[in-house]
Design a protein around this motif. Structure first.
Motif, PDB file in Angstrom:
ATOM      1  N   ASN A  44       0.793  -1.241   0.000  1.00  0.00           N
ATOM      2  CA  ASN A  44       0.000   0.000   0.000  1.00  0.00           C
ATOM      3  C   ASN A  44       0.825   1.290   0.000  1.00  0.00           C
ATOM      4  OD1 ASN A  44      -2.335  -1.593   0.104  1.00  0.00           O
ATOM      5  ND2 ASN A  44      -2.090  -1.779   2.333  1.00  0.00           N
ATOM      6  N   HIS A  45       2.138   1.164  -0.133  1.00  0.00           N
ATOM      7  CA  HIS A  45       2.955   2.374  -0.169  1.00  0.00           C
ATOM      8  C   HIS A  45       2.698   3.122  -1.489  1.00  0.00           C
ATOM      9  CE1 HIS A  45       6.492   4.960  -0.323  1.00  0.00           C
ATOM     10  NE2 HIS A  45       6.635   4.750   0.980  1.00  0.00           N
ATOM     11  N   PRO A  46       2.557   4.446  -1.421  1.00  0.00           N
ATOM     12  CA  PRO A  46       2.248   5.178  -2.660  1.00  0.00           C
ATOM     13  C   PRO A  46       3.312   5.029  -3.740  1.00  0.00           C
ATOM     14  CG  PRO A  46       2.511   6.674  -0.778  1.00  0.00           C
ATOM     15  CD  PRO A  46       2.548   5.291  -0.239  1.00  0.00           C
ATOM     16  N   ALA A  47       4.552   4.654  -3.363  1.00  0.00           N
ATOM     17  CA  ALA A  47       5.605   4.503  -4.383  1.00  0.00           C
ATOM     18  C   ALA A  47       5.234   3.450  -5.408  1.00  0.00           C
ATOM     19  CB  ALA A  47       6.929   4.131  -3.724  1.00  0.00           C
ATOM     20  N   ARG A  48       4.376   2.488  -5.029  1.00  0.00           N
ATOM     21  CA  ARG A  48       3.965   1.466  -5.995  1.00  0.00           C
ATOM     22  C   ARG A  48       3.186   2.093  -7.148  1.00  0.00           C
ATOM     23  NH1 ARG A  48       2.965  -4.399  -3.519  1.00  0.00           N
ATOM     24  NH2 ARG A  48       4.558  -4.315  -1.938  1.00  0.00           N
ATOM     25  N   GLU A  49       2.592   3.242  -6.863  1.00  0.00           N
ATOM     26  CA  GLU A  49       1.797   3.885  -7.909  1.00  0.00           C
ATOM     27  C   GLU A  49       2.645   4.542  -8.983  1.00  0.00           C
ATOM     28  OE1 GLU A  49      -1.235   6.289  -6.184  1.00  0.00           O
ATOM     29  OE2 GLU A  49      -2.052   4.541  -5.133  1.00  0.00           O
ATOM     30  N   MET A  50       3.956   4.677  -8.712  1.00  0.00           N
ATOM     31  CA  MET A  50       4.833   5.207  -9.761  1.00  0.00           C
ATOM     32  C   MET A  50       4.865   4.233 -10.932  1.00  0.00           C
ATOM     33  SD  MET A  50       7.899   6.444  -7.231  1.00  0.00           S
ATOM     34  CE  MET A  50       9.268   6.177  -8.316  1.00  0.00           C
ATOM     35  N   GLN A  51       4.519   2.985 -10.685  1.00  0.00           N
ATOM     36  CA  GLN A  51       4.615   1.973 -11.728  1.00  0.00           C
ATOM     37  C   GLN A  51       3.272   1.275 -11.894  1.00  0.00           C
ATOM     38  OE1 GLN A  51       7.907  -0.525 -10.621  1.00  0.00           O
ATOM     39  NE2 GLN A  51       9.356   1.146 -10.777  1.00  0.00           N
ATOM     40  N   ASP A  52       2.521   1.655 -12.923  1.00  0.00           N
ATOM     41  CA  ASP A  52       1.220   1.026 -13.187  1.00  0.00           C
ATOM     42  C   ASP A  52       1.442  -0.409 -13.613  1.00  0.00           C
ATOM     43  OD1 ASP A  52      -0.467   3.111 -12.612  1.00  0.00           O
ATOM     44  OD2 ASP A  52      -0.069   4.057 -14.553  1.00  0.00           O
ATOM     45  N   THR A  53       0.855  -1.313 -12.878  1.00  0.00           N
ATOM     46  CA  THR A  53       1.242  -2.717 -13.016  1.00  0.00           C
ATOM     47  C   THR A  53       0.177  -3.555 -13.705  1.00  0.00           C
ATOM     48  OG1 THR A  53       2.400  -2.410 -10.944  1.00  0.00           O
ATOM     49  CG2 THR A  53       2.088  -4.683 -11.658  1.00  0.00           C
ATOM     50  N   PHE A  54       0.637  -4.493 -14.550  1.00  0.00           N
ATOM     51  CA  PHE A  54      -0.265  -5.505 -15.118  1.00  0.00           C
ATOM     52  C   PHE A  54      -0.278  -6.687 -14.162  1.00  0.00           C
ATOM     53  CE2 PHE A  54       1.060  -3.748 -19.376  1.00  0.00           C
ATOM     54  CZ  PHE A  54      -0.208  -3.366 -19.792  1.00  0.00           C
ATOM     55  N   PHE A  55      -1.353  -6.859 -13.434  1.00  0.00           N
ATOM     56  CA  PHE A  55      -1.423  -8.022 -12.544  1.00  0.00           C
ATOM     57  C   PHE A  55      -1.986  -9.218 -13.299  1.00  0.00           C
ATOM     58  CE2 PHE A  55      -1.164  -4.602  -9.476  1.00  0.00           C
ATOM     59  CZ  PHE A  55      -0.228  -5.126  -8.599  1.00  0.00           C
ATOM     60  N   ILE A  56      -1.408 -10.373 -13.047  1.00  0.00           N
ATOM     61  CA  ILE A  56      -1.897 -11.604 -13.672  1.00  0.00           C
ATOM     62  C   ILE A  56      -2.802 -12.328 -12.680  1.00  0.00           C
ATOM     63  CG2 ILE A  56      -1.133 -13.907 -14.392  1.00  0.00           C
ATOM     64  CD1 ILE A  56       1.276 -12.579 -15.642  1.00  0.00           C
ATOM     65  N   LYS A  57      -2.465 -12.167 -11.391  1.00  0.00           N
ATOM     66  CA  LYS A  57      -3.226 -12.841 -10.338  1.00  0.00           C
ATOM     67  C   LYS A  57      -3.177 -11.982  -9.086  1.00  0.00           C
ATOM     68  CE  LYS A  57      -2.586 -16.904  -8.406  1.00  0.00           C
ATOM     69  NZ  LYS A  57      -1.512 -17.784  -8.028  1.00  0.00           N
ATOM     70  N   LYS A  58      -4.247 -11.994  -8.307  1.00  0.00           N
ATOM     71  CA  LYS A  58      -4.231 -11.277  -7.022  1.00  0.00           C
ATOM     72  C   LYS A  58      -4.254 -12.295  -5.888  1.00  0.00           C
ATOM     73  CE  LYS A  58      -4.704  -7.032  -6.696  1.00  0.00           C
ATOM     74  NZ  LYS A  58      -3.515  -6.192  -6.396  1.00  0.00           N
ATOM     75  N   ASP A  59      -3.611 -11.941  -4.778  1.00  0.00           N
ATOM     76  CA  ASP A  59      -3.613 -12.788  -3.548  1.00  0.00           C
ATOM     77  C   ASP A  59      -3.266 -14.250  -3.785  1.00  0.00           C
ATOM     78  OD1 ASP A  59      -4.132 -10.819  -1.682  1.00  0.00           O
ATOM     79  OD2 ASP A  59      -6.283 -10.867  -2.137  1.00  0.00           O
ATOM     80  N   PRO A  60      -2.074 -14.640  -3.859  1.00  0.00           N
ATOM     81  CA  PRO A  60      -0.888 -13.774  -3.859  1.00  0.00           C
ATOM     82  C   PRO A  60      -0.719 -13.096  -5.213  1.00  0.00           C
ATOM     83  CG  PRO A  60      -0.238 -16.076  -4.126  1.00  0.00           C
ATOM     84  CD  PRO A  60      -1.717 -16.073  -3.917  1.00  0.00           C
ATOM     85  N   ASP A  61      -0.156 -11.879  -5.162  1.00  0.00           N
ATOM     86  CA  ASP A  61      -0.039 -11.104  -6.396  1.00  0.00           C
ATOM     87  C   ASP A  61       1.064 -11.620  -7.314  1.00  0.00           C
ATOM     88  OD1 ASP A  61      -2.002  -9.609  -5.339  1.00  0.00           O
ATOM     89  OD2 ASP A  61      -0.803  -7.792  -5.007  1.00  0.00           O
ATOM     90  N   ILE A  62       0.686 -11.830  -8.556  1.00  0.00           N
ATOM     91  CA  ILE A  62       1.660 -12.186  -9.599  1.00  0.00           C
ATOM     92  C   ILE A  62       1.474 -11.153 -10.708  1.00  0.00           C
ATOM     93  CG2 ILE A  62       2.390 -13.951 -11.283  1.00  0.00           C
ATOM     94  CD1 ILE A  62       2.743 -14.989  -8.497  1.00  0.00           C
ATOM     95  N   ALA A  63       2.588 -10.594 -11.177  1.00  0.00           N
ATOM     96  CA  ALA A  63       2.479  -9.494 -12.151  1.00  0.00           C
ATOM     97  C   ALA A  63       3.564  -9.601 -13.213  1.00  0.00           C
ATOM     98  CB  ALA A  63       2.622  -8.163 -11.418  1.00  0.00           C
ATOM     99  N   LEU A  64       3.360  -8.868 -14.319  1.00  0.00           N
ATOM    100  CA  LEU A  64       4.466  -8.700 -15.276  1.00  0.00           C
ATOM    101  C   LEU A  64       5.425  -7.715 -14.615  1.00  0.00           C
ATOM    102  CD1 LEU A  64       2.528  -8.353 -18.653  1.00  0.00           C
ATOM    103  CD2 LEU A  64       3.550 -10.392 -17.629  1.00  0.00           C
ATOM    104  N   ARG A  65       6.704  -8.027 -14.594  1.00  0.00           N
ATOM    105  CA  ARG A  65       7.621  -7.154 -13.847  1.00  0.00           C
ATOM    106  C   ARG A  65       7.584  -5.741 -14.419  1.00  0.00           C
ATOM    107  NH1 ARG A  65      13.471  -9.646 -15.806  1.00  0.00           N
ATOM    108  NH2 ARG A  65      13.316  -8.973 -17.953  1.00  0.00           N
ATOM    109  N   THR A  66       7.607  -4.775 -13.498  1.00  0.00           N
ATOM    110  CA  THR A  66       7.513  -3.378 -13.933  1.00  0.00           C
ATOM    111  C   THR A  66       8.898  -2.775 -14.127  1.00  0.00           C
ATOM    112  OG1 THR A  66       7.446  -2.689 -11.637  1.00  0.00           O
ATOM    113  CG2 THR A  66       5.323  -3.007 -12.745  1.00  0.00           C
TER     114      THR A  66
END
Ligand code: DAH
Length: 338
Positions: free
Chosen positions: A143-165
């Protein structure tokens, strides 16, 4: 069977006009069932005193047959393929279109070459990443706002899996598995949920680099990137460091080079500042070391990350990011000489 003299005469006179005649010659004089097999078998009936001379004669004849065979083959080749062809086979062929390396590949290889010469090796990580390697271990708290610097493509939530930003995730993977000293470069593709325009794309490339050892300081970071900038953009390039913020480095700096187009006077490429941003960098945050089980009291390190497209755009004054992925031959053809 004919006498040796007769065979010799026949051999010397032999001539082949067709493949069939040539094959008949081969069977008669060259193959395993040639007349020489028969001639050698006659050796038994030759009186001892004449054996030597007989053998020599046959061998000479055999050599003659081989020479003749080669000559006939060469003759047949030129007769049948070149002069009998309905077109001129000696004309040069039309040139096939040879491609060139993609500008991103050219720049990536050049970056690798520069850093390899000063002791960096190459590491790779996966393009599909978990939250730990892409964010949490890099000191982005949930939930840190720094994550918002990088708009992320999530593949799965909980646990989160994403295309690396970003390729910073490879820092974590390498540090989790390697004992310092570490000096490595991590090139690769990264993904962000951005609207595609001349200045932004959802797929692009980065090169991450980092060095971990005892007593690594900001001076090492400055010198390393100064060296890189001069090698990449020319020896008169100036470098400046602007204070910045990244969760995984402390202190952090944005790296600018003097504009290689206007040489610092101001132009539309550098937006009349005389400077161009090429990378983010900083000293690796102690929290990141701890997350990778490296003792921050013993080791320090610097890290940097740069966009390959951005470097290519600056190097060749390319003004539209989309050109790299459109595969327009008119664009790609221009990189043949690099
Ligand atoms: N990961 C950052 C990004 O994608 C770039 C970056 C900045 C990498 C600073 C670093 C660094 O290693 O130290 O925006």
């Amino acid at each position: 069977m004919n006498s040796i003299e007769d065979i010799k005469k026949e051999l010397l006179a032999a001539n082949c006009k067709t493949q069939e005649e040539f094959e008949a010659f081969r069977v008669k004089y060259i193959s395993r069932k040639s007349i020489f097999a028969e001639l050698f078998s006659r050796m038994m009936n030759v009186p001892d005193s004449e054996k030597k001379a007989y053998g020599q004669n046959i061998n000479e004849l055999k050599n003659l047959a081989h020479d003749k065979f080669k000559a006939l083959a060469a003759n047949l080749d030129s007769e049948s393929e070149v002069s009998k062809a309905p077109y001129d086979l000696t004309l040069p062929s039309s040139k096939g279109k040879i491609g060139s390396q993609h500008p991103i590949t050219i720049v990536r290889n050049r970056i690798i070459e520069i850093f390899e010469k000063i002791g960096f090796n190459i590491s790779h990580g996966p393009e599909i990443e978990d939250d730990w390697h892409n964010f949490t271990a890099l000191n982005f708290p949930p939930n840190h706002p720094a994550r918002e610097m990088q708009d992320t493509f999530f593949i799965k939530k909980d646990p989160d899996i994403a295309l690396r930003t970003h390729t910073s995730s490879v820092q974590i993977r390498v540090m989790e598995n390697t004992k310092p000293p570490i000096r490595t470069l991590c090139p690769g593709r990264v993904f962000r949920n951005e609207a595609i325009s001349a200045r932004a794309h959802c797929i692009f490339h980065q090169v991450e680099g980092f060095y971990v050892n005892k007593n690594v300081s900001f001076v090492d970071l400055k010198q390393t990137l100064f060296h890189f900038a001069k090698e990449m953009f020319g020896k008169d390039t100036k470098v400046r460091y602007r204070p910045s913020y990244f969760p995984f480095t402390e202190p952090s700096a944005e790296i600018d080079i003097s504009c290689n187009i206007c040489k610092g006077d101001g132009c539309n490429i550098c937006k009349y500042t005389g400077w161009l941003e090429i990378a983010g960098s900083g000293m690796i945050d102690p929290n990141v070391f701890e997350n990778c089980k490296i003792d921050p009291d013993k080791y320090t390190g610097f890290a940097f990350g740069m966009g390959i497209e951005r470097i290519a755009m600056l190097k060749w004054e390319i003004n539209d990011l989309r050109l790299f992925t459109e595969n327009d031959i008119r664009f790609l053809d221009q990189f043949k000489s690099f």
